[in-house]
Structure formats: C-alpha cells, structure tokens
Motif scaffolding. Structure first.
Motif, PDB file in Angstrom:
ATOM      1  N   ALA A   1       0.843  -1.199   0.000  1.00 32.07           N
ATOM      2  CA  ALA A   1       0.000   0.000   0.000  1.00 32.07           C
ATOM      3  C   ALA A   1       0.877   1.247   0.000  1.00 32.07           C
ATOM      4  N   PRO A   2       0.458   2.276  -0.723  1.00 31.83           N
ATOM      5  CA  PRO A   2       1.225   3.528  -0.692  1.00 31.83           C
ATOM      6  C   PRO A   2       1.081   4.204   0.671  1.00 31.83           C
ATOM      7  N   CYS A   3       2.013   5.066   0.982  1.00 32.11           N
ATOM      8  CA  CYS A   3       2.019   5.778   2.256  1.00 32.11           C
ATOM      9  C   CYS A   3       1.760   7.260   1.992  1.00 32.11           C
ATOM     10  N   THR A   4       0.882   7.852   2.776  1.00 34.51           N
ATOM     11  CA  THR A   4       0.554   9.268   2.601  1.00 34.51           C
ATOM     12  C   THR A   4       1.475  10.140   3.461  1.00 34.51           C
ATOM     13  N   ARG A   5       1.419  11.430   3.195  1.00 30.98           N
ATOM     14  CA  ARG A   5       2.188  12.390   4.000  1.00 30.98           C
ATOM     15  C   ARG A   5       1.755  12.314   5.464  1.00 30.98           C
ATOM     16  N   GLY A   6       0.461  12.222   5.694  1.00 30.84           N
ATOM     17  CA  GLY A   6      -0.038  12.127   7.060  1.00 30.84           C
ATOM     18  C   GLY A   6       0.452  10.876   7.765  1.00 30.84           C
TER      19      GLY A   6
ATOM     20  N   ILE B   1       1.178  16.117  12.816  1.00 36.71           N
ATOM     21  CA  ILE B   1       1.512  17.191  11.888  1.00 36.71           C
ATOM     22  C   ILE B   1       1.971  18.424  12.651  1.00 36.71           C
ATOM     23  N   SER B   2       1.264  18.755  13.734  1.00 36.99           N
ATOM     24  CA  SER B   2       1.656  19.903  14.567  1.00 36.99           C
ATOM     25  C   SER B   2       3.073  19.729  15.093  1.00 36.99           C
ATOM     26  N   TRP B   3       3.381  18.535  15.568  1.00 39.66           N
ATOM     27  CA  TRP B   3       4.719  18.248  16.090  1.00 39.66           C
ATOM     28  C   TRP B   3       5.766  18.363  14.988  1.00 39.66           C
ATOM     29  N   ALA B   4       5.458  17.800  13.811  1.00 38.07           N
ATOM     30  CA  ALA B   4       6.419  17.833  12.706  1.00 38.07           C
ATOM     31  C   ALA B   4       6.710  19.260  12.262  1.00 38.07           C
ATOM     32  N   VAL B   5       5.700  20.099  12.233  1.00 36.95           N
ATOM     33  CA  VAL B   5       5.898  21.510  11.885  1.00 36.95           C
ATOM     34  C   VAL B   5       6.717  22.198  12.966  1.00 36.95           C
ATOM     35  N   ASP B   6       6.359  21.957  14.224  1.00 39.17           N
ATOM     36  CA  ASP B   6       7.071  22.567  15.351  1.00 39.17           C
ATOM     37  C   ASP B   6       8.550  22.179  15.365  1.00 39.17           C
ATOM     38  N   GLN B   7       8.859  20.961  14.933  1.00 38.35           N
ATOM     39  CA  GLN B   7      10.230  20.454  14.920  1.00 38.35           C
ATOM     40  C   GLN B   7      10.995  20.800  13.645  1.00 38.35           C
ATOM     41  N   GLY B   8      10.327  21.424  12.681  1.00 39.80           N
ATOM     42  CA  GLY B   8      10.987  21.778  11.433  1.00 39.80           C
ATOM     43  C   GLY B   8      11.129  20.617  10.466  1.00 39.80           C
ATOM     44  N   ILE B   9      10.382  19.546  10.689  1.00 41.22           N
ATOM     45  CA  ILE B   9      10.424  18.389   9.806  1.00 41.22           C
ATOM     46  C   ILE B   9       9.702  18.696   8.505  1.00 41.22           C
TER      47      ILE B   9
ATOM     48  N   SER C   1      -1.271  22.982  15.044  1.00 42.17           N
ATOM     49  CA  SER C   1      -1.218  23.723  13.781  1.00 42.17           C
ATOM     50  C   SER C   1      -2.636  23.961  13.273  1.00 42.17           C
ATOM     51  N   THR C   2      -2.767  24.904  12.379  1.00 39.58           N
ATOM     52  CA  THR C   2      -4.094  25.233  11.859  1.00 39.58           C
ATOM     53  C   THR C   2      -4.152  25.119  10.340  1.00 39.58           C
ATOM     54  N   PHE C   3      -3.734  23.999   9.808  1.00 37.81           N
ATOM     55  CA  PHE C   3      -3.846  23.776   8.370  1.00 37.81           C
ATOM     56  C   PHE C   3      -5.319  23.596   8.013  1.00 37.81           C
ATOM     57  N   SER C   4      -5.755  24.222   6.953  1.00 34.76           N
ATOM     58  CA  SER C   4      -7.159  24.169   6.565  1.00 34.76           C
ATOM     59  C   SER C   4      -7.609  22.769   6.147  1.00 34.76           C
ATOM     60  N   ASP C   5      -6.681  21.906   5.769  1.00 30.33           N
ATOM     61  CA  ASP C   5      -7.037  20.558   5.334  1.00 30.33           C
ATOM     62  C   ASP C   5      -6.756  19.483   6.386  1.00 30.33           C
ATOM     63  N   VAL C   6      -6.530  19.892   7.637  1.00 31.55           N
ATOM     64  CA  VAL C   6      -6.308  18.942   8.729  1.00 31.55           C
ATOM     65  C   VAL C   6      -7.262  19.299   9.871  1.00 31.55           C
ATOM     66  N   ALA C   7      -8.267  18.459  10.070  1.00 29.24           N
ATOM     67  CA  ALA C   7      -9.218  18.687  11.158  1.00 29.24           C
ATOM     68  C   ALA C   7      -8.515  18.540  12.503  1.00 29.24           C
TER      69      ALA C   7
ATOM     70  N   THR D   1       1.657  24.255   1.566  1.00 32.80           N
ATOM     71  CA  THR D   1       1.554  25.705   1.415  1.00 32.80           C
ATOM     72  C   THR D   1       1.496  26.290   2.826  1.00 32.80           C
ATOM     73  N   ALA D   2       1.344  27.575   2.920  1.00 33.71           N
ATOM     74  CA  ALA D   2       1.266  28.215   4.232  1.00 33.71           C
ATOM     75  C   ALA D   2       0.059  27.741   5.036  1.00 33.71           C
ATOM     76  N   ASP D   3      -1.015  27.328   4.363  1.00 37.25           N
ATOM     77  CA  ASP D   3      -2.204  26.922   5.115  1.00 37.25           C
ATOM     78  C   ASP D   3      -2.726  25.523   4.783  1.00 37.25           C
ATOM     79  N   THR D   4      -1.956  24.730   4.028  1.00 28.72           N
ATOM     80  CA  THR D   4      -2.351  23.340   3.767  1.00 28.72           C
ATOM     81  C   THR D   4      -1.185  22.389   4.020  1.00 28.72           C
ATOM     82  N   PHE D   5      -1.548  21.170   4.411  1.00 25.95           N
ATOM     83  CA  PHE D   5      -0.541  20.139   4.623  1.00 25.95           C
ATOM     84  C   PHE D   5      -0.628  19.022   3.580  1.00 25.95           C
ATOM     85  N   ALA D   6      -1.797  18.761   3.056  1.00 23.73           N
ATOM     86  CA  ALA D   6      -2.037  17.668   2.097  1.00 23.73           C
ATOM     87  C   ALA D   6      -1.764  16.307   2.727  1.00 23.73           C
ATOM     88  N   PRO D   7      -2.452  15.980   3.834  1.00 25.14           N
ATOM     89  CA  PRO D   7      -2.175  14.731   4.539  1.00 25.14           C
ATOM     90  C   PRO D   7      -2.470  13.473   3.729  1.00 25.14           C
ATOM     91  N   ASP D   8      -3.369  13.559   2.755  1.00 30.61           N
ATOM     92  CA  ASP D   8      -3.723  12.384   1.961  1.00 30.61           C
ATOM     93  C   ASP D   8      -2.909  12.238   0.680  1.00 30.61           C
TER      94      ASP D   8
END
Length: 110
Positions: free
Chosen positions: A35-40, A73-81, A58-64, A86-93
């Motif tokens: 199975a493929p692996c997503t960003r999330g 995702i919040s941790w990864a952003v906080d850690q600089g991973i 974090s407050t990405f518009s595409d992450v509830a 984009t500035a407001d999307t993560f694209a977890p899928d």
C-alpha cells in the motif's frame, strides 16, 4: 512472532514490519506492505516513534483538529520536519514519494 497474515517470513521487510508492530507504529494482523504511504501516515510514524511529544496545534485548513494526524503534523511543523505544502495546507492524503520520506527522516534525525 509474526502478527501479520500478509507478511511472509522470508520477505525483505518482514523484520522491519514486526519491529513496527512491536513499537506500536502499526497494529492489527494486516500490514498491507504494497500500500502507498501518505504524507499524514509518514509524519504519524515519526511522531509515534518519537513518543507522542506535545506541540502547539497547527491550523492547516485541510487537517481537522480531531484528525488522527493532527498532533503528529503539529509536532512535525514545530520540529521543522515539514512546513506543509503551502502556508495553510498540509495535504495529509497526498502520497509520499521516496524523496519526501527521506527528507522527513533526515529532518527528524538532524
């Protein structure tokens, strides 16, 4: 013991799949090795391996906020991973390329 019904003992990833199960990165009796692996999912693996560290949400518009990936995702952003797509999307899928995976790993280990 091999908990997975879809992982043959002689598969080159068998030991790694069992390790992921022991580390509680995956669960159940089906691993789905092809199975493929997503960003999330990729960020979630790193977050679980890091021991569920706390981070500002974090407050990405595409992450509830109640998403399974939200804290990871919040941790990864906080850690600089990652900084997101984009500035407001993560694209977890979105599927992770090998390039994305090694970049996340490199930044997580740095």
């Amino acid at each position: 013991d091999n908990p997975f019904t879809d992982v043959e003992e002689d598969a080159d990833y068998s030991k790694a799949a069992r390790w992921a199960y022991e580390k509680e990165l995956v669960s159940g009796n089906v691993f789905s090795p092809d199975a493929p692996c997503t960003r999330g999912q990729t960020v979630l693996f790193l977050y679980l391996l890091a021991g569920f560290p706390d981070a500002p949400l974090s407050t990405f518009s595409d992450v509830a906020p109640d998403s399974v990936y939200s804290r990871a995702i919040s941790w990864a952003v906080d850690q600089g991973i990652t900084t997101g797509k984009t500035a407001d999307t993560f694209a977890p899928d979105e599927l992770c390329t090998r390039g994305h995976v090694v970049t996340f790993l490199y930044r997580a280990m740095a």
